[in-house]
Design an enzyme around this catalytic site. Structure first.
Site, PDB file in Angstrom:
ATOM      1  N   CYS A  72       0.833  -1.203   0.000  1.00  0.00           N
ATOM      2  CA  CYS A  72       0.000   0.000   0.000  1.00  0.00           C
ATOM      3  C   CYS A  72       0.868   1.253   0.000  1.00  0.00           C
ATOM      4  CB  CYS A  72      -0.910   0.024   1.226  1.00  0.00           C
ATOM      5  SG  CYS A  72      -2.077  -1.343   1.293  1.00  0.00           S
ATOM      6  N   GLU A 131       0.707   3.868   1.924  1.00  0.00           N
ATOM      7  CA  GLU A 131       1.105   4.297   3.268  1.00  0.00           C
ATOM      8  C   GLU A 131       2.357   3.548   3.729  1.00  0.00           C
ATOM      9  OE1 GLU A 131      -1.862   3.390   2.070  1.00  0.00           O
ATOM     10  OE2 GLU A 131      -3.438   3.846   3.521  1.00  0.00           O
TER      11      GLU A 131
END
Length: 129
Positions: free
Chosen positions: A53, A55
């Site tokens: 991801c 993040e």
């Protein structure tokens, strides 16, 4: 760094997302306590379990540059009409490097954003420190 500036960097990070399967591009930008900003995008792999991801990409970049970090703010952007939030795995990774007061900036495609405390997103986070 303002929320708008950090959200803008997250939106720009989406440009390099590798999302050939879902077509769901995500960008993230985080500000560490040292004042440095790191960005990341999602990277999909045919073996979906190996996907990363946005993040986590930004967090791992920060750790690889600074070592032990403290995240002060993180912004997340996508092309979704609704606000985007971190997945469960990203929340746990954030818990390793942020306290409950970390500011999470969730954005929408139209540029609107809202802020929230990390502790409200993941109450009673599992931490060993």
């Amino acid at each position: 760094m303002t929320e708008i500036e950090l959200a803008s960097r997250a939106r720009k990070a989406m440009d390099t997302a590798y999302a050939p399967y879902s077509k769901f591009r995500v960008g993230a930008a985080l500000l560490t306590a040292s004042g440095r900003v790191y960005t990341g995008c999602n990277i999909e792999i045919a073996s979906f379990g190996a996907t990363n991801c946005a993040e986590r990409t930004a967090i791992f970049k920060a750790v690889s540059e600074e070592g032990r970090i403290k995240i002060d703010k993180i912004a997340i952007a996508s092309d979704d009409e609704d606000y985007i939030y971190p997945c469960g795995i990203c929340r746990q990774v954030m818990a390793e490097f942020a306290d409950d007061e970390m500011e999470l900036i969730c954005t929408r495609k139209n540029g609107e954003y809202k802020k929230m405390r990390f502790g409200d997103l993941l109450p009673n986070a599992f931490r060993t420190f």
